[in-house]
Design a protein around this motif. Structure first.
Motif, PDB file in Angstrom:
ATOM      1  N   ALA A 208      -0.071  76.853  10.169  1.00  0.00           N
ATOM      2  CA  ALA A 208      -0.981  76.892  11.362  1.00  0.00           C
ATOM      3  C   ALA A 208      -1.969  75.385  11.260  1.00  0.00           C
ATOM      4  N   THR A 209      -2.358  75.247   9.973  1.00  0.00           N
ATOM      5  CA  THR A 209      -3.515  74.249   9.917  1.00  0.00           C
ATOM      6  C   THR A 209      -3.170  73.818   8.534  1.00  0.00           C
ATOM      7  N   VAL A 215      -4.800  67.106   6.777  1.00  0.00           N
ATOM      8  CA  VAL A 215      -4.978  66.944   8.208  1.00  0.00           C
ATOM      9  C   VAL A 215      -4.265  65.903   8.963  1.00  0.00           C
ATOM     10  N   GLY A 216      -3.460  66.110   9.810  1.00  0.00           N
ATOM     11  CA  GLY A 216      -2.798  65.317  10.603  1.00  0.00           C
ATOM     12  C   GLY A 216      -1.268  65.517  10.359  1.00  0.00           C
ATOM     13  N   ARG A 217      -0.932  66.227   9.475  1.00  0.00           N
ATOM     14  CA  ARG A 217       0.565  66.525   9.197  1.00  0.00           C
ATOM     15  C   ARG A 217       1.029  67.541  10.225  1.00  0.00           C
ATOM     16  N   GLY A 221       1.707  74.879  15.417  1.00  0.00           N
ATOM     17  CA  GLY A 221       1.627  74.466  16.942  1.00  0.00           C
ATOM     18  C   GLY A 221       2.001  73.401  17.453  1.00  0.00           C
ATOM     19  N   ALA A 222       2.168  72.351  16.457  1.00  0.00           N
ATOM     20  CA  ALA A 222       2.802  71.133  17.030  1.00  0.00           C
ATOM     21  C   ALA A 222       4.454  71.129  17.268  1.00  0.00           C
ATOM     22  N   ALA A 223       4.920  72.072  16.533  1.00  0.00           N
ATOM     23  CA  ALA A 223       6.435  72.347  16.688  1.00  0.00           C
ATOM     24  C   ALA A 223       6.490  73.182  17.937  1.00  0.00           C
ATOM     25  N   SER A 254      -1.963  81.583  22.151  1.00  0.00           N
ATOM     26  CA  SER A 254      -2.607  82.792  21.560  1.00  0.00           C
ATOM     27  C   SER A 254      -2.755  82.798  20.205  1.00  0.00           C
ATOM     28  N   SER A 255      -2.339  81.418  19.653  1.00  0.00           N
ATOM     29  CA  SER A 255      -2.768  81.354  18.365  1.00  0.00           C
ATOM     30  C   SER A 255      -4.035  81.345  17.792  1.00  0.00           C
ATOM     31  N   GLY A 256      -4.869  80.815  18.564  1.00  0.00           N
ATOM     32  CA  GLY A 256      -6.333  80.669  18.542  1.00  0.00           C
ATOM     33  C   GLY A 256      -6.756  79.525  17.598  1.00  0.00           C
ATOM     34  N   VAL A 257      -5.912  78.451  17.225  1.00  0.00           N
ATOM     35  CA  VAL A 257      -6.324  77.427  16.583  1.00  0.00           C
ATOM     36  C   VAL A 257      -6.873  76.196  17.539  1.00  0.00           C
ATOM     37  N   TYR A 258      -6.509  76.160  18.756  1.00  0.00           N
ATOM     38  CA  TYR A 258      -6.934  75.147  19.660  1.00  0.00           C
ATOM     39  C   TYR A 258      -7.835  75.270  20.387  1.00  0.00           C
ATOM     40  N   SER A 259      -8.676  74.437  21.152  1.00  0.00           N
ATOM     41  CA  SER A 259      -9.259  74.484  22.012  1.00  0.00           C
ATOM     42  C   SER A 259      -9.855  73.296  22.733  1.00  0.00           C
TER      43      SER A 259
END
Length: 504
Positions: A208-209, A215-217, A221-223, A254-259
């Motif tokens: 997920a992160t 960072v940047g890979r 979420g990107a997929a 719903s992953s809560g990773v992004y805002s």
């Protein structure tokens, strides 16, 4: 670790690249810096975990190459929209202007041929990794992640090809025999199916992160976000795909990773790269300790001419007029000649060699940024998928599936960020009419994602090409697709066929 491809050969219509690898000092984006010198043959690369890491890093480095982010990419993916025009002077790279007036034929050197070759260069690197890494004796979880990263990038490359050209050669393994070099086109629907298969496999493995220098890979979420976008571009021929768009965007939400980043304009500045809104961006470096790594020309090509760039791919009055009164995104998207950027840089007024009345603010880098390797703005990342895009895809999917309340909620999240607490502007959209809400979502995509190479393709999938682009020469049944590069048809011996309406 500095890695990048070193050379390529074109064989029977396909650009086949070999990997070259070199190590050097690091920086904040050390996993994707290009090389200074030296090469390691591909046959020697995938022998151990170190070689696997270098191979994957080469894939990320290739994403930022000139063909993938500068002139060729902007011509093929941006020029057809009504939000941009060529820019610079009339005599400066006039062939780029052909893509704005739909007069390109596929024979223009340095555009379709370079973009096509750039995508297949990246695909070749990915295929080598996908074929080779599973055979390496190394940590199993890291091995699986590397393969998933390559699958994500390959999916992104094939998505760009299929979206632009329709039917394209689909190569999933590195060629081993002469017969493997020259293959026919695969129907677009089958290419998209493979893209989806790659993204499904990648999402099942990718984290997920990341932390630190990783960072940047590509992430899970990107997929998922790219999968949603691919499915959205399949909806004109398969409306059932809206359910997939909803599924994948809901998973990202719903992953809560992004805002959403609070300040629209600042979200595009270098100091805020890889922020909470950025789901995937092409990483570019501008580090004085490794000046040879400063190779990206994405910002330079679009930069303020003649002081800090070449002034191509500039906004049009159509885009300016699309913003609602008081929308802060207007001045967060466009830099106007004679004005001053929020960072304090005076934008030269018209006259004295300045011919562009405005510039792409999203690719801008402050003038104080050091110019290394002759490339102003080399550190500016290229935003590929942002969380606001996911929210708008979610809104459009919900509207098409009859979930009006949910559609309005996702749309309002994007507009609320844009208004930044000013209740006097950008009122919430309240219509429950499906057609009117669809138009509102389309408009929001136009202004929120402006200058990010989505507008042309959005209008095409919406079926509005003749209505919005007809005044510039757009012809239905032809200009929905780019011409296949003439050089590729020749190299294939005629096995690769030209798209309808273009000269063979």
């Amino acid at each position: 670790m500095l890695i990048r491809k070193n050379y390529f050969v074109k064989v029977s219509g396909i650009a086949l690249f070999a990997i070259a690898v070199i190590s050097a000092g690091g920086c904040k984006k050390s996993f994707l810096n290009p090389p200074v010198q030296g090469a390691l043959p591909a046959s020697q690369l995938y022998k151990n975990a170190t070689g696997a890491a270098e191979g994957i890093n080469a894939i990320y480095a290739e994403l930022g190459a000139y063909a993938n982010t500068a002139f060729p990419a902007l011509a093929i993916e941006s020029m057809g929209g009504d939000e941009v025009q060529k820019g610079s002077t009339p005599g400066d790279s006039p062939n780029m202007g052909l893509y704005h007036t739909f007069q390109q034929t596929g024979a223009e050197s340095g555009f379709d041929d370079s973009f096509w070759a750039g995508q297949y260069a990246s695909i070749s690197l990915c295929n080598q990794a996908i074929d080779s890494i599973p055979l390496i004796n190394m940590d199993a979880s890291l091995r699986a992640r590397y393969v998933a990263e390559a699958q994500f990038v390959r999916a992104y490359n094939y998505f760009r090809l299929a979206r632009a050209y329709g039917n394209v050669p689909l190569r999933l393994h590195y060629p081993k025999t002469a017969a493997d070099f020259n293959i026919p086109q695969t129907p677009r629907a089958q290419v998209y199916a493979q893209v989806e298969a790659d993204l499904t496999a990648a999402a099942a493995v990718l984290p997920a992160t990341y932390s630190g220098l990783d960072v940047g890979r590509a992430t899970k979420g990107a997929a998922l976000a790219l999968h949603a976008k691919v499915a959205m571009y399949e909806t004109p021929t398969n409306a059932a795909k809206w359910s997939d768009v909803l599924t994948y965007t809901n998973a990202v939400i719903s992953s809560g990773v992004y805002s959403l980043f609070p300040n629209f304009e600042k979200s595009f500045r270098e100091e805020n790269e890889n922020n909470s809104e950025e789901i995937f961006e092409i990483q570019n470096a501008n580090d004085p300790s490794t000046p040879a790594a400063s190779t990206s020309q994405y910002s330079q090509v679009q930069g303020i001419a003649p002081t800090y760039g070449w002034g191509f791919n500039v906004p049009t009055s159509v885009l300016v007029n699309a913003f609602e009164a008081g929308d802060p995104r207007l001045n967060g998207t466009i830099l106007f000649a004679g004005g001053v950027s929020a960072e304090g840089d005076p934008i030269p007024p018209l006259g004295g060699g300045v011919v562009d009345s405005s510039y792409n603010y999203k690719s801008y880098v402050p003038f104080s940024d050091p110019i290394l390797n002759g490339n102003p703005g080399a550190g500016q990342d290229v935003r590929v998928i942002r969380y606001s895009d996911v929210l708008l895809m979610n809104a459009e999917a919900n509207n098409n599936l009859g979930n009006t309340t949910a559609a309005l909620a996702s749309l309002e999240m994007v507009r609320a960020r844009a208004r930044a607490g000013n209740s006097a502007i950008l009122p919430p959209v309240t219509t429950t009419d499906k057609t009117q809400l669809q138009l509102a979502i389309w408009h929001e995509r136009q202004v929120e994602l402006a200058m990010e190479s989505d507008r042309f393709f959005d209008v095409i999938r919406q079926g509005r090409g003749p209505a919005l682009f007809g005044n510039r020469g757009f012809k239905a049944g032809k200009n929905e697709l780019e011409p296949i590069p003439a050089s590729e048809i020749v190299l294939s011996g005629g096995l690769i066929k030209q798209n309808p309406g273009y000269p063979n």
